[in-house]
Design a protein around this motif. Structure first.
Motif, short mmCIF file in Angstrom:
data_model
loop_
_atom_site.label_atom_id
_atom_site.label_comp_id
_atom_site.label_asym_id
_atom_site.label_seq_id
_atom_site.Cartn_x
_atom_site.Cartn_y
_atom_site.Cartn_z
N VAL A 26 -4.18 -3.16 4.02
CA VAL A 26 -4.45 -2.63 2.67
C VAL A 26 -3.25 -2.93 1.78
O VAL A 26 -2.10 -2.84 2.22
N VAL A 27 -3.50 -3.29 0.53
CA VAL A 27 -2.46 -3.47 -0.48
C VAL A 27 -2.87 -2.70 -1.73
O VAL A 27 -3.96 -2.13 -1.79
N GLY A 28 -1.99 -2.68 -2.69
CA GLY A 28 -2.29 -1.97 -3.92
C GLY A 28 -2.19 -2.87 -5.13
O GLY A 28 -1.43 -3.84 -5.14
N ARG B 40 0.34 4.05 1.03
CA ARG B 40 0.13 4.85 2.24
C ARG B 40 0.39 4.07 3.51
O ARG B 40 0.12 4.55 4.62
N ARG C 26 -6.54 -6.20 1.88
CA ARG C 26 -5.65 -7.34 1.68
C ARG C 26 -6.45 -8.63 1.48
O ARG C 26 -6.03 -9.54 0.75
N ARG D 243 -6.10 0.97 -4.26
CA ARG D 243 -5.81 0.53 -2.91
C ARG D 243 -6.98 -0.30 -2.40
O ARG D 243 -8.11 0.17 -2.33
N ASP E 112 0.84 -1.20 0.00
CA ASP E 112 0.00 0.00 0.00
C ASP E 112 0.88 1.25 0.00
O ASP E 112 1.74 1.41 0.88
N ARG F 274 -10.31 1.26 -1.17
CA ARG F 274 -9.92 2.22 -0.14
C ARG F 274 -9.48 3.56 -0.73
O ARG F 274 -9.54 4.59 -0.06
#
Length: 337
Positions: free
Chosen positions: A123-125, A118, A199, A196, A116, A163
């Motif tokens: 959270v992942v991207g 941020r 996960r 984003r 991520d 997100r």
């Protein structure tokens, strides 16, 4: 930049003409062959696609043109890759498959799982775009990133908990327009184009996936990767062999795996001196002959294995193929000389 299938231009003509523009003239100015706007099968430069989108947005004073085009596109434009993606067991498997085989649609594009940007826990991207160091114009990125978002919504059966969205350029239209379409906060001027996501998204199952359809699509993609220069007849024959007995023996299903329409497939085969029906008949005869002479399978099972309805139908085919019944062919093969 590299080559891309002209399927990536789906929706461009409709959007341009709705805005009062001349799509053919814009395509010519961008260096695209006019048929590219109406065909999925041409290989065109991705730089020409990017130029077409930027030129149309500027000429028609439509800063959200890439976003509008994305709304006209769906997963099917990816051809055989779409079948593999739609029939994956989970969203993570679908995205892994996309990253591995996206070369079939566009040589240099990728969808990559990243940390991520941020650093938010859980959270992942998913990074969309070209390799680092290659910059794509805004309209192309807007179109591709919204297409990826809409694909995830489709695979998840609804909103998937996005997100945030990061754009690698300044917004070319109102930020409210981006946030309306993505349904999440959008930040411009970032390092890369990233969705984003939670996960946990990668482990979510895809409803109604068909593993046989996925296997056939992946088999074709592997073959395409290794034998890109094979004739359409050879590729069609290979797909028919793989799908024999699976209930998927029709020209439409085969054409989809070859990333073309049924009409185009028939046209290509005719140009190579063949037809779909002739290929199917030949592959059936070849498989049936092997099963008759090298196995003891019941005739009803052989009929099913070559995609025929029943033993009676198989018997009619056998007489046409060999001027003998299936039982006679088997007996000849087992009778000592």
């Amino acid at each position: 930049m590299a080559w891309i299938r002209s399927a990536g231009l789906r929706g461009v003509r409709d959007v341009v003409e709705e805005l009062g523009g001349d799509a053919d003239t814009l395509a010519t100015r961008a260096g695209l062959p006019r048929p590219a706007l109406d065909s999925d099968e041409l290989l065109i430069r991705d730089t020409a696609v990017a130029t077409m989108l930027e030129l149309a947005a500027r000429t028609l004073n439509c800063p959200d043109l890439g976003l509008r085009v994305a709304l006209r596109q769906d997963l099917d434009l990816l051809g055989p890759l779409a079948i593999a993606v739609r029939n994956s067991r989970s969203i993570g498997e679908a995205l892994d498959c996309t990253d591995k085989y996206l070369f079939v649609h566009a040589r240099s594009l990728s969808v990559e799982l990243v940390a991520d940007p941020r650093n938010v826990r859980g959270v992942v991207g998913y990074r969309y775009g070209y390799p680092p160091g290659i910059t794509a114009p805004p309209q192309s990125i807007d179109m591709g990133l919204l297409f990826l978002h809409r694909t995830l919504v489709q695979l998840n059966g609804g909103q998937y908990g996005l997100r945030g969205v990061e754009l690698p350029h300044q917004a070319v239209g109102p930020m409210t327009r981006y946030e309306e379409l993505f349904g999440a906060h959008v930040t411009a001027g970032c390092a890369a184009a990233v969705l984003r996501v939670p996960r946990s998204l990668s482990s979510r199952p895809i409803a109604d996936s068909d593993l046989t359809a996925r296997y056939l699509a992946l088999s074709y993609l592997e073959q395409h990767q290794e034998n890109a220069e094979l004739t359409v007849t050879t590729r069609t024959r290979g797909l028919v062999r793989q799908s024999l007995g699976t209930g998927r023996l029709d020209v439409e299903a085969t054409a989809t795996l070859l990333a073309m329409s049924a009409r185009s497939l028939q046209r290509h085969l005719a140009g190579e001196g063949s037809t779909y029906g002739a290929i199917l008949d030949d592959v059936r005869r070849e498989r049936a002959g092997v099963l008759l002479t090298e196995t003891r399978l019941p005739l009803a099972q052989i009929a099913a294995a070559v995609g025929l309805d029943d033993q009676a139908t198989f018997s009619r085919y056998a007489r046409r193929w060999w001027s003998a019944t299936a039982r006679e062919i088997r007996q000849r093969a087992t009778t000592p000389l």
